[in-house]
Design an enzyme around this catalytic site. Structure first.
Site, PDB file in Angstrom:
ATOM      1  N   ASP A   1      31.619   4.748   4.939  1.00  0.00           N
ATOM      2  CA  ASP A   1      32.136   4.317   6.221  1.00  0.00           C
ATOM      3  C   ASP A   1      33.742   4.490   6.512  1.00  0.00           C
ATOM      4  O   ASP A   1      34.477   3.836   5.731  1.00  0.00           O
ATOM      5  CB  ASP A   1      31.773   3.020   6.472  1.00  0.00           C
ATOM      6  CG  ASP A   1      31.706   2.593   7.875  1.00  0.00           C
ATOM      7  OD1 ASP A   1      30.997   3.262   8.586  1.00  0.00           O
ATOM      8  OD2 ASP A   1      32.461   1.834   8.242  1.00  0.00           O
TER       9      ASP A   1
ATOM     10  N   ASN B   1       7.117  -6.242  11.362  1.00  0.00           N
ATOM     11  CA  ASN B   1       6.458  -7.463  11.277  1.00  0.00           C
ATOM     12  C   ASN B   1       6.524  -8.035  12.824  1.00  0.00           C
ATOM     13  O   ASN B   1       6.506  -9.222  13.094  1.00  0.00           O
ATOM     14  CB  ASN B   1       7.330  -8.384  10.443  1.00  0.00           C
ATOM     15  CG  ASN B   1       8.702  -8.674  10.892  1.00  0.00           C
ATOM     16  OD1 ASN B   1       9.207  -7.867  11.676  1.00  0.00           O
ATOM     17  ND2 ASN B   1       9.700  -9.673  10.376  1.00  0.00           N
TER      18      ASN B   1
ATOM     19  N   ASP C   1      12.463  -2.905  10.014  1.00  0.00           N
ATOM     20  CA  ASP C   1      12.620  -3.645   8.926  1.00  0.00           C
ATOM     21  C   ASP C   1      12.237  -2.790   7.845  1.00  0.00           C
ATOM     22  O   ASP C   1      11.652  -1.556   7.997  1.00  0.00           O
ATOM     23  CB  ASP C   1      11.833  -4.945   8.912  1.00  0.00           C
ATOM     24  CG  ASP C   1      10.622  -4.771   9.671  1.00  0.00           C
ATOM     25  OD1 ASP C   1       9.732  -3.830   9.016  1.00  0.00           O
ATOM     26  OD2 ASP C   1      10.183  -5.518  10.282  1.00  0.00           O
TER      27      ASP C   1
ATOM     28  N   ASP D   1       9.321  -1.273  13.287  1.00  0.00           N
ATOM     29  CA  ASP D   1       9.249  -2.641  13.210  1.00  0.00           C
ATOM     30  C   ASP D   1       7.789  -3.084  12.439  1.00  0.00           C
ATOM     31  O   ASP D   1       6.939  -2.893  13.254  1.00  0.00           O
ATOM     32  CB  ASP D   1       9.167  -3.282  14.706  1.00  0.00           C
ATOM     33  CG  ASP D   1       9.237  -4.764  14.744  1.00  0.00           C
ATOM     34  OD1 ASP D   1       9.029  -5.378  13.706  1.00  0.00           O
ATOM     35  OD2 ASP D   1       9.047  -5.339  15.914  1.00  0.00           O
TER      36      ASP D   1
ATOM     37  N   ASP E   1       8.712  -8.278  15.378  1.00  0.00           N
ATOM     38  CA  ASP E   1       9.773  -9.207  15.869  1.00  0.00           C
ATOM     39  C   ASP E   1      10.524  -8.402  16.892  1.00  0.00           C
ATOM     40  O   ASP E   1      11.708  -9.232  17.114  1.00  0.00           O
ATOM     41  CB  ASP E   1      10.400  -9.949  14.809  1.00  0.00           C
ATOM     42  CG  ASP E   1      11.354  -9.029  14.077  1.00  0.00           C
ATOM     43  OD1 ASP E   1      11.047  -7.860  13.971  1.00  0.00           O
ATOM     44  OD2 ASP E   1      12.017  -9.683  13.035  1.00  0.00           O
TER      45      ASP E   1
ATOM     46  N   GLU F   1      22.732  12.721 -10.705  1.00  0.00           N
ATOM     47  CA  GLU F   1      23.509  13.607  -9.884  1.00  0.00           C
ATOM     48  C   GLU F   1      24.049  12.545  -8.266  1.00  0.00           C
ATOM     49  O   GLU F   1      23.314  12.909  -7.505  1.00  0.00           O
ATOM     50  CB  GLU F   1      23.228  14.985  -9.362  1.00  0.00           C
ATOM     51  CG  GLU F   1      23.066  15.726 -10.773  1.00  0.00           C
ATOM     52  CD  GLU F   1      22.143  16.897 -10.342  1.00  0.00           C
ATOM     53  OE1 GLU F   1      21.452  16.942  -9.366  1.00  0.00           O
ATOM     54  OE2 GLU F   1      22.374  17.989 -11.148  1.00  0.00           O
TER      55      GLU F   1
HETATM   56  C1  GLC Z   1      32.000   3.680  11.361  1.00  0.00           C
HETATM   57  C2  GLC Z   1      30.500   3.433  11.727  1.00  0.00           C
HETATM   58  C3  GLC Z   1      30.521   2.851  13.052  1.00  0.00           C
HETATM   59  C4  GLC Z   1      31.070   1.609  13.016  1.00  0.00           C
HETATM   60  C5  GLC Z   1      32.686   1.706  12.285  1.00  0.00           C
HETATM   61  C6  GLC Z   1      33.028   0.147  11.776  1.00  0.00           C
HETATM   62  O1  GLC Z   1      32.480   4.664  12.270  1.00  0.00           O
HETATM   63  O2  GLC Z   1      30.001   4.875  11.818  1.00  0.00           O
HETATM   64  O3  GLC Z   1      29.226   2.401  13.509  1.00  0.00           O
HETATM   65  O4  GLC Z   1      31.133   0.669  13.894  1.00  0.00           O
HETATM   66  O5  GLC Z   1      32.627   2.560  11.133  1.00  0.00           O
HETATM   67  O6  GLC Z   1      32.532   0.038  10.336  1.00  0.00           O
END
Ligand code: GLC
Length: 568
Positions: A195, A23, A29, A21, A25, A268
């Site tokens: 993700d 700043n 960040d 952190d 808060d 790469e």
């Molecule tokens: C992935 C992420 C998780 C998130 C999910 C939906 O599994 O690691 O944290 O909640 O996708 O985006």
């Protein structure tokens, strides 16, 4: 063999909200992260994976993105990001970002427009139906179909209702997302962690699942399952409930497109998928560079040699089917799963087991991913005060338990907290002062700080103690960097029946290294005389053995010793 940078690197996942952190808060960040780059460099980190840093209403802690080309104001500005990237690069550290393809936030302008009417230009950017066509569940909050009064239609969401799924059959969606991908690549980021790619497409037949429960009912049953049979039923139900909602064919084509974009860039750039299916590596050169070896970490019991051996056997065979060069990628923890220290604890030798876990990570073949805080042994910290829970998956479950399943609130909070991801996302523990030095004492941090910072689980105290876990991490990371066979070498298990220790060779044409990891509190005398080597020159020993050569016929292994030696 010439390896790429990401095959040699050790990655470290930063969870921006909880790392540093800058700043004051109560929220991490970019200023804070930038200030800690020297810390990471000193530890021995080569590359950083940043969990989402984009603007977000934070229904899913940043995994619900409302603008793919900017920085969340609480983390700083785009200039702060550029500065962070520049400073990382100037220390020879790479940075990869989190790319969330499956869904956006329901506050993203694309969705706001899409839901505004049935005939707007983005009407077809999400998955719309007139009425729920099946009993699909969202894996986070029950019903997968949510009503939008503006359109008098329902939209589909695999995750929270605030995370509508994009319609990836629409070329405009693909174009818009690839533009965002280029935005960050143009700024110089080194790649992406992808993700939840498995959830991008759904079964076109929209087939209902046949589990006799809804999500809350299934989670409730999971909590109560004790016997192996009950657990097996629960596992089967989880699979059956969601099997029509992920793993559909179209993903390969998208991954190919994405890979082609990355390959246009110099340096790469890398793609690593949040999926354990090696098939997402395509032919080994045309889709993802790596996928995580999640099966390795999926054990409820303490890690044991037989488990690891079996995993390696299966995993390396599966990768070999993709291509001879398909590269492994290992991890023991991230922002969604129990912390390494807690997960593999046995209650008596927790500290030894945490060291073993790192030794496994850094000596198995493949790129290791570490999670922030594991280097000081941060532990799970269940947040059971419903007012302080931030993982909406947990607050949703708490409410269902109390309202629908009539579980006592205290018990409901305990259960929601024990599986909540808040427990692994508490602020990084930097020192033994109030708020663990994450934020000033007067500030309420976004999640509570785990009070065990005052028991030595903090960076500053561990810096001062040469025997700390932190120093162990640093020593091992250094050792890995200077031992080519641990990075490039093949993996050959030895003594495959041993229950109390794990032994394997890592070999290049120039170097052979024997790794022996004791999982026992007893001393053991081992003979490796069947190997085509005679002596072992110690490279690393957690038992502080001298650097003199050992005779491979008789190695005296200490309790929980980590012994790594170059063999001749
Ligand atoms: C992935 C992420 C998780 C998130 C999910 C939906 O599994 O690691 O944290 O909640 O996708 O985006």
């Amino acid at each position: 063999m010439t390896l790429k940078w990401w095959q040699k690197a050790v990655f470290y996942q930063i969870y921006p909200r909880s790392f540093a952190d800058g700043n004051a808060d109560g929220i991490g960040d970019f200023r804070g992260m930038t200030e800690k780059l020297d810390y990471l460099k000193d530890l021995g980190v080569d590359a950083i994976w940043l969990s989402p840093h984009f603007p977000s209403p934070n229904w899913d802690c940043g995994y619900d993105i409302s603008d793919y080309c900017d920085v969340a104001p609480e983390y700083g500005s785009l200039d702060d990001f550029k500065n962070f990237l520049h400073e990382a690069h100037s220390r020879d550290m790479r940075v990869i970002l989190d790319l969330v393809l499956n869904h956006t936030s329901d506050q993203h302008p694309w969705f706001l427009e899409s839901k505004s009417s049935r005939d707007n230009p983005k009407a077809d950017w999400y998955v719309w139906v007139d009425s729920p066509p099946n009993n699909w569940q969202s894996c986070f909050d029950g019903e997968a179909w949510t009503y939008a009064p503006e359109r008098k239609q329902y939209y589909y969401h695999y995750f929270m209702r605030q995370q509508p799924d994009l319609n990836w059959h629409n070329p405009q969606v693909i174009g818009a997302m690839w533009a965002a991908v280029r935005f960050w690549l143009d700024l110089g980021v080194d790649g992406y962690r992808l993700d939840a790619i498995g959830t991008i497409f759904e079964d076109p037949q929209l087939t209902s699942h046949d589990v006799p429960l809804d999500l809350a009912g299934l989670r409730h049953l999971s909590d109560l399952a004790k016997t192996p049979e009950e657990k097996e039923t629960v596992g089967k139900y989880w699979h059956e409930m969601f099997k029509h909602q992920w793993g559909q064919p179209g993903v390969h084509d998208l991954m190919k497109q994405l890979r082609a974009i990355l390959d246009e860039y110099p340096g790469e750039r890398v793609l690593v998928g949040e999926d354990d299916n090696p098939e997402y590596m395509g032919d080994g050169a045309n889709e993802l560079n790596m996928v995580f070896n999640f099966p390795l970490m999926r054990t409820d019991n303490p890690l044991m040699p037989a488990w690891i051996r079996q995993n390696q056997k299966e995993r390396l065979a599966a990768l070999a089917k993709i291509s001879a060069e398909a590269w492994p990628c290992n991890t023991f923890g991230n922002h969604d799963s129990s912390r390494v220290y807690s997960h593999y604890a046995d209650g008596t030798h927790d500290a030894e087991r945490a060291r073993l876990a790192l030794a496994i990570m850094l000596t198995l073949k493949g790129t290791p991913f570490l999670y922030n805080g594991e280097e000081i042994g941060m532990t799970d910290y269940p947040v059971s005060d419903p007012n302080r829970m931030r993982d909406t998956m947990a607050t949703w479950y708490y409410q269902r338990l109390v309202d629908d399943l009539k579980v006592e609130p205290i018990e409901a909070a305990r259960r929601a907290a024990s599986s909540s991801r808040d427990r692994v996302r508490t602020p990084m523990q930097w020192s033994n002062s109030a708020n663990a030095g994450f934020s000033p004492s007067s500030v309420e941090t976004w999640l509570p700080v785990n009070p065990n910072y005052s028991e030595g689980i903090n960076v500053r105290d561990q810096h001062a103690d040469p025997l700390s876990l932190w120093h162990f991490y640093k020593r091992m990371l250094r050792m890995r960097k200077t031992t080519p066979a641990l990075i490039e070498g093949d993996y050959k298990p030895v003594h495959e029946k041993a229950d109390d220790y794990l032994a394997f060779l890592r070999r290049t044409p120039q170097q052979a290294v024997l790794v022996v990891l004791s999982f026992s509190q007893q001393r053991q005398v081992l003979s490796f005389s069947s190997l085509p080597y005679k002596t072992a020159h110690t490279i690393f020993s957690s038992a502080g053995r001298s650097k003199a050569d050992e005779n491979l016929k008789e190695i005296h292994l200490g309790a929980f010793e980590i012994f790594i030696a170059e063999v001749h």
